[in-house]
Design a protein around this motif. Sequence first.
Motif, short mmCIF file in Angstrom:
data_model
loop_
_atom_site.label_atom_id
_atom_site.label_comp_id
_atom_site.label_asym_id
_atom_site.label_seq_id
_atom_site.Cartn_x
_atom_site.Cartn_y
_atom_site.Cartn_z
N VAL A 15 0.57 -1.44 -0.44
CA VAL A 15 0.15 -0.41 0.07
C VAL A 15 0.93 1.43 -0.27
N LEU A 23 -6.03 5.72 5.84
CA LEU A 23 -6.95 5.24 6.10
C LEU A 23 -8.00 4.52 7.64
N HIS A 54 -10.40 -0.34 10.80
CA HIS A 54 -10.81 -1.46 10.59
C HIS A 54 -10.41 -2.52 10.76
N PHE A 95 5.44 4.97 12.37
CA PHE A 95 5.97 4.19 11.58
C PHE A 95 6.70 5.06 10.33
N ALA A 111 -4.97 3.86 10.06
CA ALA A 111 -3.49 4.47 9.65
C ALA A 111 -3.92 6.23 9.52
N ARG A 116 5.30 6.73 1.95
CA ARG A 116 5.02 5.73 3.24
C ARG A 116 4.52 4.63 2.56
N ASN A 148 3.86 0.78 2.57
CA ASN A 148 3.72 -0.60 3.13
C ASN A 148 3.24 -2.37 2.35
N TRP A 202 -1.40 -10.89 4.95
CA TRP A 202 -2.59 -11.64 5.72
C TRP A 202 -2.18 -12.88 6.15
O1 LIG Z 1 -1.54 1.66 6.45
C1 LIG Z 1 -0.80 1.02 7.23
O2 LIG Z 1 0.01 1.14 7.92
C2 LIG Z 1 -1.70 0.07 7.45
C3 LIG Z 1 -2.87 -0.99 6.25
C4 LIG Z 1 -3.98 -1.88 6.49
O3 LIG Z 1 -3.98 -1.70 7.65
C5 LIG Z 1 -4.77 -2.64 5.75
O4 LIG Z 1 -4.42 -2.25 4.39
O5 LIG Z 1 -5.65 -3.90 6.14
#
Ligand SMILES: O=C(O)CCC(=O)C(=O)O
Length: 347
Positions: free
Chosen positions: A208, A218, A221, A269, A288, A296, A298, A302
């Motif tokens: 992301v 974000l 969730h 972060f 986030a 940023r 990442n 999952w």
């Molecule tokens: O931006 C983040 O570090 C978290 C992203 C996130 O929680 C997700 O993509 O499920």
Amino acid sequence: MKPPGGMLALSAIQANTCAAASQSALARARELAKALPDRRNSSATSGEVEMAWWWVDHDALFQEAQEEWGRRHEALYQLEANEERFIRVELREAIAAVEAAALRDATVDESAVRRLLRQTEAPGVWAVPIFTPAFCEMVIQEVQHYEASGIPLRRPNGMNRYGAILDQLGLEDSMAYLSRRYLRPLGQLLYPYLISTGDADEHYAFMVRYKLGEDTQLAEHADASVLTLNANLGLPASQGGFKGGRLAFRGTRFIDEAPQKMAAAHVSFDAMEPGEGLLHLGGHYHAALPIESGERVNLIVWLHGKYEVVRVAPYKQEEQLSAKERWTAFSRERAEERLQQARSQLG
Ligand SMILES: O=C(O)CCC(=O)C(=O)O
Ligand SMILES: [Fe+2]
């Protein structure tokens, strides 16, 4: 894709189809990209269903197009063969040692692995040194290289609009190796009450990206996973990288009584090294917070069971895995796979 049948009785329509098919896969993929809506107009929730069949229907074409376009860093696609370059030495050595002890001894001392895990400001969220700086840089470059091809790139998940699904790039095997050898047993060690045999065998890996003018934050969730790795790929602010983008964690679904009403604890972060990652339960609510400057990026993995099943019922103490079980699973699976390969070669 090839037109079916012989070439002798072509009608005008078939001739047209043939002309389209004779275009390169890359040209056809680029043509299809024109059908995509502008990402800036797409939804920041439930986006996983956006044009779902369109992506499935064209998957083979996009793979063919990528073969034409080529990869930038071939080594990334073979993580196992290149792990000395990509996985931090301290983690590699600690895990290789605990695996060897687990195969050899009746009881296993996991303290060297535990010492690498740092409890963060958010209870239940752990930081771990995982990737080398070279890996972080190369993953970012690989996604940029794919983006430059003009091949449609599916959004990473239902909420993030910018980034990439790493399996779409062809990193499936590398991410499976990372997950099974490293992430799964680490998750079983940290959260034995939720992660046992079969709960974290499969993965969904994506990248992301946040920057001003694209996604900047974000909403809160929980993930479609039992365990999540969220690794920082970008440079921290102290090295001229991004600022902001803290994660706010609250409680965990089905474990805490009112998880989203709990006070938030923040993890920064922009203070993390490139290649350092967070491990948390997928059910741990998180958001986030806005990025202030820079970019940023990442890498997120999952983990879940087969058919994307996510375990939510806690295991009783006596049902939980022993250290010996969690650190021998990978080599047992390996031996089993080799046996099956040998059998199929014998016919
Ligand atoms: O931006 C983040 O570090 C978290 C992203 C996130 O929680 C997700 O993509 O499920
Ligand atoms: Fe998430």
